[in-house]
Scaffold this motif. Sequence first.
Motif, PDB file in Angstrom:
ATOM      1  N   LEU A  78      42.977 -21.541-153.102  1.00  0.00           N
ATOM      2  CA  LEU A  78      42.410 -20.385-152.417  1.00  0.00           C
ATOM      3  C   LEU A  78      42.763 -20.544-150.945  1.00  0.00           C
ATOM      4  CD1 LEU A  78      40.556 -17.899-152.102  1.00  0.00           C
ATOM      5  CD2 LEU A  78      38.601 -19.460-152.047  1.00  0.00           C
ATOM      6  N   ASN A  79      43.622 -19.674-150.455  1.00  0.00           N
ATOM      7  CA  ASN A  79      44.111 -19.781-149.062  1.00  0.00           C
ATOM      8  C   ASN A  79      44.572 -21.209-148.743  1.00  0.00           C
ATOM      9  OD1 ASN A  79      43.463 -17.070-148.660  1.00  0.00           O
ATOM     10  ND2 ASN A  79      41.384 -17.560-147.988  1.00  0.00           N
ATOM     11  N   GLY A  80      45.291 -21.807-149.706  1.00  0.00           N
ATOM     12  CA  GLY A  80      45.848 -23.137-149.481  1.00  0.00           C
ATOM     13  C   GLY A  80      44.926 -24.300-149.803  1.00  0.00           C
ATOM     14  N   GLU A  81      43.648 -24.009-150.129  1.00  0.00           N
ATOM     15  CA  GLU A  81      42.690 -25.088-150.450  1.00  0.00           C
ATOM     16  C   GLU A  81      42.608 -25.262-151.969  1.00  0.00           C
ATOM     17  OE1 GLU A  81      37.862 -25.748-150.623  1.00  0.00           O
ATOM     18  OE2 GLU A  81      38.642 -24.035-149.510  1.00  0.00           O
ATOM     19  N   ASP A  82      42.702 -26.492-152.437  1.00  0.00           N
ATOM     20  CA  ASP A  82      42.614 -26.777-153.874  1.00  0.00           C
ATOM     21  C   ASP A  82      41.165 -26.577-154.342  1.00  0.00           C
ATOM     22  OD1 ASP A  82      42.622 -27.756-156.429  1.00  0.00           O
ATOM     23  OD2 ASP A  82      43.433 -29.735-155.941  1.00  0.00           O
ATOM     24  N   VAL A  83      40.963 -25.543-155.177  1.00  0.00           N
ATOM     25  CA  VAL A  83      39.602 -25.249-155.659  1.00  0.00           C
ATOM     26  C   VAL A  83      39.508 -25.423-157.181  1.00  0.00           C
ATOM     27  CG1 VAL A  83      38.973 -23.694-153.742  1.00  0.00           C
ATOM     28  CG2 VAL A  83      40.175 -22.758-155.744  1.00  0.00           C
ATOM     29  N   SER A  84      40.463 -26.165-157.745  1.00  0.00           N
ATOM     30  CA  SER A  84      40.559 -26.322-159.205  1.00  0.00           C
ATOM     31  C   SER A  84      39.251 -26.761-159.873  1.00  0.00           C
ATOM     32  CB  SER A  84      41.661 -27.317-159.560  1.00  0.00           C
ATOM     33  OG  SER A  84      42.850 -27.000-158.866  1.00  0.00           O
ATOM     34  N   SER A  85      38.500 -27.662-159.233  1.00  0.00           N
ATOM     35  CA  SER A  85      37.239 -28.128-159.839  1.00  0.00           C
ATOM     36  C   SER A  85      36.097 -27.176-159.562  1.00  0.00           C
ATOM     37  CB  SER A  85      36.854 -29.508-159.283  1.00  0.00           C
ATOM     38  OG  SER A  85      37.914 -30.402-159.489  1.00  0.00           O
ATOM     39  N   GLU A  86      36.048 -26.690-158.325  1.00  0.00           N
ATOM     40  CA  GLU A  86      34.919 -25.841-157.916  1.00  0.00           C
ATOM     41  C   GLU A  86      34.808 -24.557-158.737  1.00  0.00           C
ATOM     42  OE1 GLU A  86      32.928 -24.237-153.781  1.00  0.00           O
ATOM     43  OE2 GLU A  86      34.785 -25.387-153.631  1.00  0.00           O
ATOM     44  N   ILE A  87      35.934 -23.999-159.149  1.00  0.00           N
ATOM     45  CA  ILE A  87      35.902 -22.727-159.892  1.00  0.00           C
ATOM     46  C   ILE A  87      35.368 -22.882-161.317  1.00  0.00           C
ATOM     47  CG2 ILE A  87      37.757 -21.623-158.569  1.00  0.00           C
ATOM     48  CD1 ILE A  87      39.635 -22.284-160.980  1.00  0.00           C
ATOM     49  N   ARG A  88      35.190 -24.127-161.768  1.00  0.00           N
ATOM     50  CA  ARG A  88      34.724 -24.356-163.144  1.00  0.00           C
ATOM     51  C   ARG A  88      33.205 -24.332-163.271  1.00  0.00           C
ATOM     52  NH1 ARG A  88      38.629 -22.544-165.990  1.00  0.00           N
ATOM     53  NH2 ARG A  88      40.609 -23.175-165.052  1.00  0.00           N
ATOM     54  N   LYS A  89      32.495 -24.184-162.147  1.00  0.00           N
ATOM     55  CA  LYS A  89      31.032 -24.160-162.206  1.00  0.00           C
ATOM     56  C   LYS A  89      30.557 -22.928-162.983  1.00  0.00           C
ATOM     57  CE  LYS A  89      30.320 -26.793-157.966  1.00  0.00           C
ATOM     58  NZ  LYS A  89      30.125 -26.703-156.521  1.00  0.00           N
ATOM     59  N   GLU A  90      29.447 -23.118-163.703  1.00  0.00           N
ATOM     60  CA  GLU A  90      28.913 -22.059-164.568  1.00  0.00           C
ATOM     61  C   GLU A  90      28.647 -20.753-163.816  1.00  0.00           C
ATOM     62  OE1 GLU A  90      28.099 -21.668-168.725  1.00  0.00           O
ATOM     63  OE2 GLU A  90      29.056 -23.227-167.556  1.00  0.00           O
ATOM     64  N   GLU A  91      28.069 -20.847-162.592  1.00  0.00           N
ATOM     65  CA  GLU A  91      27.736 -19.609-161.857  1.00  0.00           C
ATOM     66  C   GLU A  91      28.999 -18.851-161.447  1.00  0.00           C
ATOM     67  OE1 GLU A  91      27.105 -22.931-158.674  1.00  0.00           O
ATOM     68  OE2 GLU A  91      26.942 -22.691-160.843  1.00  0.00           O
TER      69      GLU A  91
END
Length: 218
Positions: A78-91
């Motif tokens: 996301l805009n160059g930041e690795d968000v691979s883990s964060e996007i897996r949260k249930e909410e």
Amino acid sequence: MFNIAIDGPAGAGKSTIAKIVAKKLEYIYVDTGAMYRTLALACFRDGITADDEAAVVKKCESVEVTLGYENGTQKVYLNGEDVSSEIRKEEIGNMTSAIAVYAPLRELMVSMQRKIAAENNVVMDGRDIGTVVLPNADLKVYLTASARTRAERRYKELVEKGQDCDIDAIEADIKDRDYRDMNREIAPLKQAEDAELVDSSNMDIDQVVETIIKLAEK
């Protein structure tokens, strides 16, 4: 280019299966759900609620979502930041299915996904790949499993991550997402007429992968 489209409901194991199939065939794996989840995360971080369509669309048009590969694993930025883990949260998952109904958002994603598929051999999974994104895909698969089976898999996954969860609540959540995905006005989840149905309720991962590779070879 050879394109494989894998569709199906939440928790059917599409991403896991698609990743392995892509690896075995040496194709590029495109996780469309991760792309949508990244947009949901961008909105979530800004405190934008899923029901505020104008704000959601405005935010999503201003961010950049890119895919990359590190040691053969797909990363989402996301805009160059690795968000691979964060996007897996249930909410984030729940917010994703709520904002994915907005037409301008889907148009944005679809054009991005088609471009990737036109330039590469891909395995792409999502809710509307065979019906909308890649209607001319060389192979279309509709991968499903019972709601209880999908809830059990999700429960096991969360428990392994050390999270407290309730299997009945997960199943209710899955059914709710199925209903939303299947009844949305734009690109609802459904099996394409020329898609091969694969029910993985009583199959392990290897059996599903083998089934799809055999279909691709045919």
